[in-house]
Design a protein around this motif. Sequence first.
Motif, PDB file in Angstrom:
ATOM      1  N   UNK A 135     -50.895  -1.195  60.764  1.00 33.64           N
ATOM      2  CA  UNK A 135     -51.374  -1.730  59.686  1.00 33.64           C
ATOM      3  C   UNK A 135     -52.059  -0.872  58.466  1.00 33.64           C
ATOM      4  N   UNK A 136     -52.660   0.143  59.134  1.00 33.95           N
ATOM      5  CA  UNK A 136     -53.191   1.129  58.214  1.00 33.95           C
ATOM      6  C   UNK A 136     -52.304   1.865  57.426  1.00 33.95           C
ATOM      7  N   UNK A 137     -51.244   2.261  57.938  1.00 32.42           N
ATOM      8  CA  UNK A 137     -49.912   2.699  57.218  1.00 32.42           C
ATOM      9  C   UNK A 137     -49.555   2.130  56.193  1.00 32.42           C
ATOM     10  N   UNK A 138     -49.065   0.742  56.679  1.00 36.61           N
ATOM     11  CA  UNK A 138     -48.490  -0.233  55.526  1.00 36.61           C
ATOM     12  C   UNK A 138     -49.567  -0.437  54.437  1.00 36.61           C
ATOM     13  N   UNK A 139     -50.916  -0.702  54.742  1.00 31.90           N
ATOM     14  CA  UNK A 139     -51.783  -1.160  53.513  1.00 31.90           C
ATOM     15  C   UNK A 139     -51.875   0.411  52.740  1.00 31.90           C
ATOM     16  N   UNK A 140     -51.553   1.494  53.373  1.00 39.94           N
ATOM     17  CA  UNK A 140     -51.747   2.618  52.458  1.00 39.94           C
ATOM     18  C   UNK A 140     -50.649   2.601  51.630  1.00 39.94           C
ATOM     19  N   UNK A 141     -49.412   2.613  52.123  1.00 45.25           N
ATOM     20  CA  UNK A 141     -48.207   2.692  51.241  1.00 45.25           C
ATOM     21  C   UNK A 141     -48.373   1.685  50.181  1.00 45.25           C
ATOM     22  N   UNK A 142     -48.745   0.272  50.472  1.00 45.50           N
ATOM     23  CA  UNK A 142     -48.708  -0.662  49.525  1.00 45.50           C
ATOM     24  C   UNK A 142     -49.664  -0.471  48.423  1.00 45.50           C
ATOM     25  N   UNK A 199     -51.395  10.397  57.564  1.00 42.95           N
ATOM     26  CA  UNK A 199     -53.024  10.692  57.638  1.00 42.95           C
ATOM     27  C   UNK A 199     -53.459   9.122  57.956  1.00 42.95           C
ATOM     28  N   UNK A 200     -52.848   8.177  57.317  1.00 44.71           N
ATOM     29  CA  UNK A 200     -53.375   6.943  57.623  1.00 44.71           C
ATOM     30  C   UNK A 200     -53.409   6.340  59.117  1.00 44.71           C
ATOM     31  N   UNK A 201     -52.134   6.637  59.781  1.00 46.42           N
ATOM     32  CA  UNK A 201     -51.939   6.258  61.019  1.00 46.42           C
ATOM     33  C   UNK A 201     -52.730   6.937  61.898  1.00 46.42           C
ATOM     34  N   UNK A 202     -53.349   8.240  61.504  1.00 48.18           N
ATOM     35  CA  UNK A 202     -53.924   9.031  62.497  1.00 48.18           C
ATOM     36  C   UNK A 202     -53.537   9.376  63.788  1.00 48.18           C
ATOM     37  N   UNK A 203     -54.215   9.735  64.819  1.00 49.19           N
ATOM     38  CA  UNK A 203     -53.632  10.098  66.175  1.00 49.19           C
ATOM     39  C   UNK A 203     -53.525   8.824  66.689  1.00 49.19           C
ATOM     40  N   UNK A 204     -52.270   8.532  67.000  1.00 49.74           N
ATOM     41  CA  UNK A 204     -51.727   7.052  67.404  1.00 49.74           C
ATOM     42  C   UNK A 204     -51.800   7.235  69.008  1.00 49.74           C
TER      43      UNK A 204
END
Length: 293
Positions: free
Chosen positions: A204-211, A189-194
């Motif tokens: 970066x969005x996926x990383x910050x979401x998990x963290x 969901x954070x990564x979106x349509x890459x």
Amino acid sequence: MDTARAPLAELARTAFLRACRLDVETRKPGNVSVASAGHGMTSAQFIASAGTAAAGLFTARARVGVRILDAVRRTFDAVGCNTNLGIVLLAAPLCAALERFAPDESIDASRWQAATERVLAELDIDDARLAYRAIALANPGGLGDAPEQSVRAPPTVTLRAAMALAADRDSIARQYANGFADVFGAGLDAAGAVTPATEHRAMLDAFLTHLSNWPDSHIVRKQGAAVAQSVTRAAAMHHANWRAAGRPLESPGLDAWDAGLKARGINPGTSADLAVATLFVALLTNAALPSNA
């Protein structure tokens, strides 16, 4: 390379290697990157690790435990240290699941997750034995030490069952227990349509979401739960500010936080591993693979 006509195995390998490269191309707070080395490691070691680990992870028809141990051994032969155990543990079931599709088949995230769930359900004690050997070889501080099913002793349950015992304290183990729900859920969901134009922001969005969502397991093992929880709270604040600013590729606030975490020896490594797994899935299911991956 013409990704539109490449077989699935080739596309998957390309996606995995690209996700690993994005891991260090993207400056993620506390992690080793091209822009900022740290924790006694460099980005070159991570890139070399990805290339050599891929040979083990993508071994055709290999069981998950074999993929894990082979990839970890190859990594140590290449760089002499543990740079990617978490990535390997996450990638092995995902890679095995891809063999359930036809070579020319296009896949989406939901079908890949369902195939991964079937792989996880079929893990056995031999997979656990091989994974334990890999974890012991990598020797990450604190990982695998537990009252039940410690990697220092032979396993008596399947790999998934062993991971389930650790799921409440380790986010990678939790993926084995919950069918990679965090990767295919909040992460995607954070990564979106890459696309090639957005892949660094997606990482970066996926990383910050998990963290932001879960205390980083690596920090818990190294610095304790209180420090990990404080980093998670800070991540939520930085993540919100970064998104409000339009997800810029250059962020002085995040760069300063990166330097501060490294000065304190804090490395959100598990969150980075989850982000790599997320981008592996996102890149392959979006067919967002640049020709120079």
